[in-house]
Design a protein around this motif. Structure first.
Motif, PDB file in Angstrom:
ATOM      1  N   UNK A  44      32.772  10.011  -4.778  1.00 46.03           N
ATOM      2  CA  UNK A  44      32.605   8.786  -3.991  1.00 46.03           C
ATOM      3  C   UNK A  44      31.580   7.873  -4.647  1.00 46.03           C
ATOM      4  N   UNK A  45      30.459   8.431  -5.084  1.00 49.11           N
ATOM      5  CA  UNK A  45      29.425   7.639  -5.743  1.00 49.11           C
ATOM      6  C   UNK A  45      29.953   7.043  -7.051  1.00 49.11           C
ATOM      7  N   UNK A  46      30.720   7.798  -7.810  1.00 46.43           N
ATOM      8  CA  UNK A  46      31.318   7.274  -9.043  1.00 46.43           C
ATOM      9  C   UNK A  46      32.180   6.053  -8.747  1.00 46.43           C
ATOM     10  N   UNK A  47      32.998   6.147  -7.724  1.00 43.00           N
ATOM     11  CA  UNK A  47      33.871   5.027  -7.363  1.00 43.00           C
ATOM     12  C   UNK A  47      33.044   3.821  -6.918  1.00 43.00           C
ATOM     13  N   UNK A  48      31.982   4.052  -6.162  1.00 49.45           N
ATOM     14  CA  UNK A  48      31.123   2.960  -5.712  1.00 49.45           C
ATOM     15  C   UNK A  48      30.477   2.256  -6.908  1.00 49.45           C
ATOM     16  N   UNK A  49      30.027   3.041  -7.884  1.00 45.80           N
ATOM     17  CA  UNK A  49      29.413   2.463  -9.092  1.00 45.80           C
ATOM     18  C   UNK A  49      30.454   1.669  -9.870  1.00 45.80           C
ATOM     19  N   UNK A  50      31.634   2.215 -10.058  1.00 44.11           N
ATOM     20  CA  UNK A  50      32.682   1.492 -10.802  1.00 44.11           C
ATOM     21  C   UNK A  50      33.034   0.184 -10.115  1.00 44.11           C
ATOM     22  N   UNK A  51      33.115   0.173  -8.802  1.00 39.36           N
ATOM     23  CA  UNK A  51      33.411  -1.058  -8.072  1.00 39.36           C
ATOM     24  C   UNK A  51      32.265  -2.062  -8.180  1.00 39.36           C
ATOM     25  N   UNK A  52      31.030  -1.575  -8.114  1.00 42.13           N
ATOM     26  CA  UNK A  52      29.869  -2.459  -8.147  1.00 42.13           C
ATOM     27  C   UNK A  52      29.668  -3.117  -9.500  1.00 42.13           C
ATOM     28  N   UNK A  53      29.890  -2.386 -10.568  1.00 44.50           N
ATOM     29  CA  UNK A  53      29.630  -2.946 -11.900  1.00 44.50           C
ATOM     30  C   UNK A  53      30.904  -3.409 -12.604  1.00 44.50           C
ATOM     31  N   UNK A  54      32.045  -3.109 -12.048  1.00 43.82           N
ATOM     32  CA  UNK A  54      33.304  -3.448 -12.703  1.00 43.82           C
ATOM     33  C   UNK A  54      33.615  -4.921 -12.773  1.00 43.82           C
ATOM     34  N   UNK A  55      32.988  -5.718 -11.948  1.00 47.38           N
ATOM     35  CA  UNK A  55      33.256  -7.156 -11.959  1.00 47.38           C
ATOM     36  C   UNK A  55      32.260  -7.928 -12.810  1.00 47.38           C
ATOM     37  N   UNK A  56      31.311  -7.253 -13.411  1.00 48.61           N
ATOM     38  CA  UNK A  56      30.325  -7.932 -14.251  1.00 48.61           C
ATOM     39  C   UNK A  56      30.954  -8.320 -15.583  1.00 48.61           C
ATOM     40  N   UNK A  57      30.773  -9.565 -16.004  1.00 45.86           N
ATOM     41  CA  UNK A  57      31.365  -9.973 -17.278  1.00 45.86           C
ATOM     42  C   UNK A  57      30.700  -9.320 -18.493  1.00 45.86           C
ATOM     43  N   UNK A  58      29.461  -8.858 -18.342  1.00 44.51           N
ATOM     44  CA  UNK A  58      28.729  -8.306 -19.485  1.00 44.51           C
ATOM     45  C   UNK A  58      28.911  -6.799 -19.646  1.00 44.51           C
ATOM     46  N   UNK A  59      29.725  -6.169 -18.801  1.00 45.72           N
ATOM     47  CA  UNK A  59      29.857  -4.717 -18.893  1.00 45.72           C
ATOM     48  C   UNK A  59      31.271  -4.268 -18.563  1.00 45.72           C
ATOM     49  N   UNK A  60      31.680  -3.189 -19.194  1.00 49.84           N
ATOM     50  CA  UNK A  60      32.941  -2.521 -18.887  1.00 49.84           C
ATOM     51  C   UNK A  60      32.651  -1.024 -18.817  1.00 49.84           C
ATOM     52  N   UNK A  61      33.082  -0.399 -17.739  1.00 48.92           N
ATOM     53  CA  UNK A  61      32.830   1.018 -17.519  1.00 48.92           C
ATOM     54  C   UNK A  61      34.155   1.702 -17.196  1.00 48.92           C
ATOM     55  N   UNK A  62      34.356   2.889 -17.774  1.00 48.44           N
ATOM     56  CA  UNK A  62      35.587   3.643 -17.577  1.00 48.44           C
ATOM     57  C   UNK A  62      35.259   5.081 -17.159  1.00 48.44           C
ATOM     58  N   UNK A  63      36.144   5.676 -16.395  1.00 44.64           N
ATOM     59  CA  UNK A  63      36.002   7.068 -15.978  1.00 44.64           C
ATOM     60  C   UNK A  63      36.313   7.965 -17.166  1.00 44.64           C
ATOM     61  N   UNK A  64      35.456   8.933 -17.408  1.00 48.40           N
ATOM     62  CA  UNK A  64      35.645   9.905 -18.483  1.00 48.40           C
ATOM     63  C   UNK A  64      35.784  11.280 -17.853  1.00 48.40           C
ATOM     64  N   UNK A  65      37.009  11.675 -17.614  1.00 55.30           N
ATOM     65  CA  UNK A  65      37.289  12.981 -17.018  1.00 55.30           C
ATOM     66  C   UNK A  65      37.235  14.031 -18.120  1.00 55.30           C
ATOM     67  N   UNK A  66      36.364  15.016 -17.988  1.00 53.78           N
ATOM     68  CA  UNK A  66      36.215  16.058 -19.000  1.00 53.78           C
ATOM     69  C   UNK A  66      36.559  17.406 -18.374  1.00 53.78           C
ATOM     70  N   UNK A  67      37.303  18.208 -19.110  1.00 47.44           N
ATOM     71  CA  UNK A  67      37.628  19.532 -18.604  1.00 47.44           C
ATOM     72  C   UNK A  67      38.683  20.209 -19.449  1.00 47.44           C
ATOM     73  N   UNK A  68      39.313  21.224 -18.883  1.00 45.68           N
ATOM     74  CA  UNK A  68      40.388  21.926 -19.578  1.00 45.68           C
ATOM     75  C   UNK A  68      41.317  22.557 -18.546  1.00 45.68           C
ATOM     76  N   UNK A  69      42.575  22.654 -18.934  1.00 43.82           N
ATOM     77  CA  UNK A  69      43.610  23.253 -18.093  1.00 43.82           C
ATOM     78  C   UNK A  69      44.583  24.005 -18.988  1.00 43.82           C
ATOM     79  N   UNK A  70      45.233  25.030 -18.465  1.00 44.82           N
ATOM     80  CA  UNK A  70      46.247  25.708 -19.269  1.00 44.82           C
ATOM     81  C   UNK A  70      47.522  24.857 -19.359  1.00 44.82           C
ATOM     82  N   UNK A  71      48.109  24.805 -20.539  1.00 42.29           N
ATOM     83  CA  UNK A  71      49.387  24.133 -20.723  1.00 42.29           C
ATOM     84  C   UNK A  71      50.428  24.952 -19.976  1.00 42.29           C
ATOM     85  N   UNK A  72      51.180  24.339 -19.058  1.00 44.68           N
ATOM     86  CA  UNK A  72      52.129  25.116 -18.255  1.00 44.68           C
ATOM     87  C   UNK A  72      53.259  25.746 -19.078  1.00 44.68           C
ATOM     88  N   UNK A  73      53.555  25.174 -20.243  1.00 42.67           N
ATOM     89  CA  UNK A  73      54.635  25.716 -21.068  1.00 42.67           C
ATOM     90  C   UNK A  73      54.168  26.857 -21.958  1.00 42.67           C
TER      91      UNK A  73
END
Length: 118
Positions: free
Chosen positions: A6-35
């Protein structure tokens, strides 16, 4: 949805409209390939921050208005959340390379890091 997400989303919404900054979600992790069953890792790097991007700055008059993008890395934590050693190492590496790297425990923390006067 947990408090950190929730806090991540609030930060992205708050700073996402600033012309001097661009912020993106960086999802880090691992999962087994189903195949194949092999572990597939994703995200920028182990320990990399939740939000990454840049803050644009205008350089001194000696560079005649040249604009530069400063790499920005924001690790989002709740007020009681703990930073893991690999996350701290990432933040230090970004700072040592000249980037902006912070731990944001609130929207104002992130806004301050992306402020043009910072």
């Amino acid at each position: 949805m947990n408090a950190e997400t929730t806090l991540q989303q609030q930060i992205r919404l708050a700073v996402g409209t600033r012309p001097e900054a661009r912020i993106f979600r960086n999802q880090v992790g691992s999962l087994p390939d189903p195949r194949t069953g092999r572990l597939v890792t994703f995200g920028l790097a182990k320990g990399s921050a939740d939000l990454i991007g840049w803050r644009t700055i205008t350089v001194t008059p000696a560079m005649v208005g040249t604009r530069l993008a400063i790499f920005t890395s924001i690790e989002v934590k709740t007020p009681t959340g703990r930073v893991r050693p690999e996350q701290q190492a990432w933040l230090q590496a970004v700072q040592q390379a000249g980037g902006i790297a912070i731990i944001a425990r609130s929207v104002p923390d992130a806004e301050l890091a992306l402020s043009p006067t910072c």
